[in-house]
Design an enzyme around this catalytic site. Structure first.
Site, mmCIF file in Angstrom:
data_model
loop_
_atom_site.group_PDB
_atom_site.id
_atom_site.type_symbol
_atom_site.label_atom_id
_atom_site.label_comp_id
_atom_site.label_asym_id
_atom_site.label_seq_id
_atom_site.Cartn_x
_atom_site.Cartn_y
_atom_site.Cartn_z
ATOM 1 N N GLU A 88 0.496 2.387 9.371
ATOM 2 C CA GLU A 88 -0.420 1.408 10.745
ATOM 3 C C GLU A 88 -0.760 0.390 10.071
ATOM 4 O OE1 GLU A 88 -0.262 2.441 13.629
ATOM 5 O OE2 GLU A 88 0.780 4.046 13.311
ATOM 6 N N ASP B 294 -14.615 -12.446 19.888
ATOM 7 C CA ASP B 294 -13.583 -12.643 18.075
ATOM 8 C C ASP B 294 -13.420 -10.482 18.333
ATOM 9 O OD1 ASP B 294 -13.414 -13.580 15.784
ATOM 10 O OD2 ASP B 294 -15.571 -13.969 14.801
ATOM 11 N N LYS C 209 -6.214 1.158 3.309
ATOM 12 C CA LYS C 209 -5.306 0.460 2.718
ATOM 13 C C LYS C 209 -5.372 0.671 1.313
ATOM 14 C CE LYS C 209 -0.988 -1.213 2.989
ATOM 15 N NZ LYS C 209 -0.658 -0.408 2.774
ATOM 16 N N THR D 129 -2.272 -4.785 1.138
ATOM 17 C CA THR D 129 -2.716 -5.875 1.249
ATOM 18 C C THR D 129 -4.065 -6.924 0.542
ATOM 19 O OG1 THR D 129 -4.248 -6.576 3.468
ATOM 20 C CG2 THR D 129 -4.126 -4.794 3.087
ATOM 21 N N ASP D 130 -3.707 -7.848 0.939
ATOM 22 C CA ASP D 130 -4.813 -8.682 0.371
ATOM 23 C C ASP D 130 -5.969 -8.498 1.062
ATOM 24 O OD1 ASP D 130 -4.402 -10.409 2.987
ATOM 25 O OD2 ASP D 130 -4.030 -12.331 2.092
ATOM 26 N N GLU D 131 -6.687 -7.837 2.454
ATOM 27 C CA GLU D 131 -7.306 -7.612 2.946
ATOM 28 C C GLU D 131 -8.052 -6.633 2.125
ATOM 29 O OE1 GLU D 131 -7.220 -6.847 7.282
ATOM 30 O OE2 GLU D 131 -5.725 -8.629 7.523
ATOM 31 N N GLY E 100 -16.006 -7.638 12.667
ATOM 32 C CA GLY E 100 -16.152 -7.441 11.105
ATOM 33 C C GLY E 100 -14.440 -8.008 11.080
ATOM 34 N N HIS E 101 -14.878 -9.313 11.733
ATOM 35 C CA HIS E 101 -13.267 -10.301 11.596
ATOM 36 C C HIS E 101 -13.632 -10.576 10.464
ATOM 37 C CE1 HIS E 101 -10.482 -13.664 13.251
ATOM 38 N NE2 HIS E 101 -10.338 -13.081 12.835
ATOM 39 N N ASP F 71 11.733 6.913 8.104
ATOM 40 C CA ASP F 71 10.777 5.828 9.267
ATOM 41 C C ASP F 71 10.237 7.209 10.638
ATOM 42 O OD1 ASP F 71 9.811 4.043 11.774
ATOM 43 O OD2 ASP F 71 9.849 3.204 10.211
ATOM 44 N N TYR G 189 -8.495 -0.535 9.450
ATOM 45 C CA TYR G 189 -7.611 -0.692 8.725
ATOM 46 C C TYR G 189 -7.029 -1.326 6.864
ATOM 47 C CZ TYR G 189 -3.241 -3.478 6.895
ATOM 48 O OH TYR G 189 -1.768 -3.810 6.357
HETATM 49 P P1 NAD Z 1 5.122 -2.508 10.760
HETATM 50 O O1 NAD Z 1 4.130 -2.083 11.249
HETATM 51 O O2 NAD Z 1 5.606 -3.781 11.214
HETATM 52 O O3 NAD Z 1 5.730 -1.532 10.408
HETATM 53 C C1 NAD Z 1 5.346 -0.413 9.791
HETATM 54 C C2 NAD Z 1 6.432 0.921 9.544
HETATM 55 O O4 NAD Z 1 6.141 2.078 9.711
HETATM 56 C C3 NAD Z 1 7.070 1.454 11.024
HETATM 57 O O5 NAD Z 1 8.415 1.158 11.311
HETATM 58 C C4 NAD Z 1 6.369 2.586 11.566
HETATM 59 O O6 NAD Z 1 7.674 3.086 12.230
HETATM 60 C C5 NAD Z 1 6.377 3.298 10.254
HETATM 61 N N1 NAD Z 1 5.498 4.499 9.946
HETATM 62 C C6 NAD Z 1 4.386 4.554 10.348
HETATM 63 N N2 NAD Z 1 3.490 6.043 10.458
HETATM 64 C C7 NAD Z 1 4.463 6.585 10.176
HETATM 65 C C8 NAD Z 1 4.589 7.554 8.788
HETATM 66 N N3 NAD Z 1 3.839 8.172 9.041
HETATM 67 N N4 NAD Z 1 6.135 8.041 8.724
HETATM 68 C C9 NAD Z 1 7.246 7.510 8.740
HETATM 69 N N5 NAD Z 1 7.340 5.848 9.039
HETATM 70 C C10 NAD Z 1 5.700 5.270 9.549
HETATM 71 O O7 NAD Z 1 4.110 -2.832 9.705
HETATM 72 P P2 NAD Z 1 4.811 -4.078 8.406
HETATM 73 O O8 NAD Z 1 3.706 -5.403 8.971
HETATM 74 O O9 NAD Z 1 6.206 -4.448 7.852
HETATM 75 O O10 NAD Z 1 4.156 -4.197 7.222
HETATM 76 C C11 NAD Z 1 4.531 -3.183 6.228
HETATM 77 C C12 NAD Z 1 3.620 -3.122 5.085
HETATM 78 O O11 NAD Z 1 2.904 -4.068 4.488
HETATM 79 C C13 NAD Z 1 2.253 -2.260 5.153
HETATM 80 O O12 NAD Z 1 1.654 -1.308 4.288
HETATM 81 C C14 NAD Z 1 1.471 -3.423 5.643
HETATM 82 O O13 NAD Z 1 -0.117 -2.712 4.887
HETATM 83 C C15 NAD Z 1 2.114 -4.147 4.203
HETATM 84 N N6 NAD Z 1 1.317 -5.870 4.322
HETATM 85 C C16 NAD Z 1 1.511 -6.120 5.478
HETATM 86 C C17 NAD Z 1 1.396 -7.644 5.932
HETATM 87 C C18 NAD Z 1 2.089 -8.212 6.909
HETATM 88 O O14 NAD Z 1 1.708 -9.630 7.238
HETATM 89 N N7 NAD Z 1 2.216 -7.835 8.194
HETATM 90 C C19 NAD Z 1 1.168 -8.507 4.052
HETATM 91 C C20 NAD Z 1 0.673 -7.708 3.814
HETATM 92 C C21 NAD Z 1 0.946 -6.329 3.433
HETATM 93 O O1 DAU Z 2 -3.758 -10.355 5.538
HETATM 94 C C1 DAU Z 2 -2.823 -9.556 5.662
HETATM 95 C C2 DAU Z 2 -2.566 -8.845 6.787
HETATM 96 O O2 DAU Z 2 -2.125 -9.517 7.127
HETATM 97 C C3 DAU Z 2 -2.339 -7.810 7.134
HETATM 98 O O3 DAU Z 2 -2.417 -6.312 5.598
HETATM 99 C C4 DAU Z 2 -2.043 -6.705 7.970
HETATM 100 O O4 DAU Z 2 -0.484 -5.871 8.287
HETATM 101 C C5 DAU Z 2 -1.651 -7.940 9.090
HETATM 102 O O5 DAU Z 2 -1.521 -7.244 10.640
HETATM 103 C C6 DAU Z 2 -1.942 -9.134 9.537
HETATM 104 O O6 DAU Z 2 -2.914 -8.734 8.887
HETATM 105 P P1 DAU Z 2 -4.509 -10.235 10.622
HETATM 106 O O7 DAU Z 2 -5.573 -8.725 11.350
HETATM 107 O O8 DAU Z 2 -4.518 -10.955 9.510
HETATM 108 O O9 DAU Z 2 -3.008 -10.590 11.213
HETATM 109 P P2 DAU Z 2 -2.891 -10.368 12.936
HETATM 110 O O10 DAU Z 2 -1.417 -11.267 12.955
HETATM 111 O O11 DAU Z 2 -3.320 -9.583 13.956
HETATM 112 O O12 DAU Z 2 -4.579 -11.491 12.641
HETATM 113 C C7 DAU Z 2 -4.013 -13.279 12.239
HETATM 114 C C8 DAU Z 2 -5.676 -14.147 12.396
HETATM 115 O O13 DAU Z 2 -5.458 -14.261 14.061
HETATM 116 C C9 DAU Z 2 -6.377 -13.038 12.517
HETATM 117 O O14 DAU Z 2 -7.858 -14.133 11.877
HETATM 118 C C10 DAU Z 2 -7.076 -12.463 13.730
HETATM 119 C C11 DAU Z 2 -6.737 -13.704 14.730
HETATM 120 N N1 DAU Z 2 -6.332 -13.583 15.923
HETATM 121 C C12 DAU Z 2 -5.564 -12.657 15.869
HETATM 122 C C13 DAU Z 2 -4.184 -12.311 16.950
HETATM 123 C C14 DAU Z 2 -4.221 -10.758 17.408
HETATM 124 C C15 DAU Z 2 -6.555 -13.886 17.138
HETATM 125 O O15 DAU Z 2 -7.428 -14.964 16.979
HETATM 126 N N2 DAU Z 2 -5.713 -13.895 17.810
HETATM 127 C C16 DAU Z 2 -4.990 -13.194 18.502
HETATM 128 O O16 DAU Z 2 -4.917 -12.849 19.372
#
Ligand code: NAD
Ligand code: DAU
Length: 368
Positions: A88, A305, A173, A144-146, A308-309, A35, A169
């Site tokens: 990221e 908003d 991905k 991700t589903d995105e 591109g939401h 990491d 983002y």
């Molecule tokens: P996060 O941002 O909490 O963690 C990302 C980690 O990657 C951090 O520890 C960071 O230091 C490390 N990192 C970033 N750039 C790096 C690099 N160049 N080299 C080595 N390490 C690096 O992310 P998360 O929410 O835990 O998501 C993890 C994975 O799951 C991602 O690939 C994300 O796309 C995917 N994902 C997340 C969600 C979600 O809801 N959070 C849902 C679906 C998929």
């Molecule tokens: O769907 C999977 C994705 O979920 C992952 O791939 C991403 O890494 C993860 O960050 C997450 O993305 P979202 O953009 O959906 O998560 P976020 O928590 O930022 O936002 C969730 C929803 O809430 C989204 O529709 C935006 C909205 N939102 C977000 C924030 C931070 C708000 O309304 N207010 C806020 O302050």
């Protein structure tokens, strides 16, 4: 016994996954966590694992974009399985500054794929030959589903849904998913991919909706809801995601993609109202001085908003259920209550995270 390389293991899902592997999956080998420790990476997330599993858990600070570092770690620790989380991950940040997303999510994934192909001795694929070494090696890519874009009022994302990403983002991905699949098709690298919906739970960085709203509410600060708040996300408790990844890593078919979801579609505004209700049960507003006599729900504030939401996500995970017997086990109300309790029980973690690099980044870049 296999040695697993986890990339991004100091982040939210990666750290939960490493804890799951040691505490719940019955794994007896070694986990190496590579990491870079960006603002989102926090070694404190795994302090307990570091203590409990000395000798079987190794942390390496390094960048996945650096082929030499990755190849060196793979050789040194005789890595036969990779679970690739490093990325990221925050959509809003990708709108303000996409460069790091392109670097880590695309170039980083490319460098990992090249290292795996080289170290595992997988050459070019012969016509008609399937995935190589799939019993011996595995590269699991966490996505991700995105990547599928946005749904209308009905329907769900299937593994066959065409890609249609809308943010830097999700585009980065999507690009990484294509690269991973190309390495399977071209070289026979034994890969699997999972595309998962929104996670929540412990160690979630407080820039994302759920932890941000929990912590803001406790401090009596506004709870920002983007646009009309009617966007729909499908929420999954993080440990359920970890269990799904483990199943795919151990039993998934090489070359395949699996969708993972929570069967839990919620409008954002209802998520925020749910957080207010969960907090009211845990810390009644009348006992919370920061609220100055307000209710938690009085803090809800509609703001501009997100560009591109995407309107709605929903996941069809029937392939994973049918092939590997996985389904979510935690319901949203229970998962949210556990999450709120975790944040209340860990004020030290919250303080450290909020006073670090993140806060200075917020001051400089985040003008919402
Ligand atoms: P996060 O941002 O909490 O963690 C990302 C980690 O990657 C951090 O520890 C960071 O230091 C490390 N990192 C970033 N750039 C790096 C690099 N160049 N080299 C080595 N390490 C690096 O992310 P998360 O929410 O835990 O998501 C993890 C994975 O799951 C991602 O690939 C994300 O796309 C995917 N994902 C997340 C969600 C979600 O809801 N959070 C849902 C679906 C998929
Ligand atoms: O769907 C999977 C994705 O979920 C992952 O791939 C991403 O890494 C993860 O960050 C997450 O993305 P979202 O953009 O959906 O998560 P976020 O928590 O930022 O936002 C969730 C929803 O809430 C989204 O529709 C935006 C909205 N939102 C977000 C924030 C931070 C708000 O309304 N207010 C806020 O302050």
């Amino acid at each position: 016994m296999k040695n697993i390389l986890v990339t991004g293991g100091a982040g939210f899902i990666g750290s939960n996954f490493i804890r799951y592997v040691f505490d719940k999956a019955g794994f007896k080998g070694r986990v190496v966590n590579l990491d870079k420790l960006t603002y989102a990476g926090n070694p404190e997330n795994l302090a307990d694992i570091q203590r409990k599993f000395k000798g079987r858990y190794a942390f390496v600070k390094g960048d996945i974009c650096d082929f030499k570092t990755v190849a060196g770690v793979m050789k040194k620790y005789k890595i036969s399985e990779i679970v690739h989380f490093a990325a990221e991950s925050h959509v809003d940040r990708s709108i303000f500054g996409p460069k790091d997303f392109i670097e880590t999510n695309i170039h980083g994934t490319f460098s990992l794929l090249e290292a795996a192909r080289t170290i595992w001795g997988i050459g070019n694929r012969e016509p008609g030959v399937g995935n190589r070494g799939s019993g011996k090696f595995r590269f699991h890519h966490v996505s991700t589903d995105e990547v599928y874009g946005s749904l209308g009022k009905t329907g769900k994302f299937k593994e066959t849904t065409p890609y249609d990403p809308h943010s830097p983002y999700s585009a980065s991905k999507a690009s990484s998913d294509h690269l991973v699949r190309a390495y399977s098709d071209t070289y026979g690298l034994p890969i699997t991919i999972s595309n998962c919906s929104n996670n929540y739970g412990p160690y979630h960085f407080p820039e994302k909706l759920i932890p941000l709203a929990i912590l803001n509410a406790l401090e009596g600060k506004p709870l920002p809801v983007y646009g009309d708040g009617l966007q729909v996300r499908d929420w999954l408790y993080v440990e359920d995601h970890c269990a799904a990844i483990w199943k795919i890593l151990k039993k998934g078919r090489a070359g395949e993609t699996y969708n993972i979801g929570g069967n839990c579609e919620m409008k954002n505004i209802n998520v925020v109202k749910g957080i207010c209700a969960a907090l009211e049960r845990a810390v009644p507003a009348r006992h919370n001085k920061a609220l100055g006599g307000k209710k938690y729900s009085d803090l809800i504030t509609y703001v501009k908003d997100r560009a591109g939401h995407d309107r709605r996500y929903a996941i069809d995970f029937s392939k994973l259920k049918k092939e590997l017997g996985w389904q979510p086990s935690v319901r949203f109300a229970g998962g949210l209550a556990k999450t709120v309790d975790w944040y209340l029980a860990n004020p030290g973690w919250v303080k450290n995270v909020k006073s670090g690099a993140y806060r200075s980044w917020l001051r400089k870049n985040y003008t919402r």
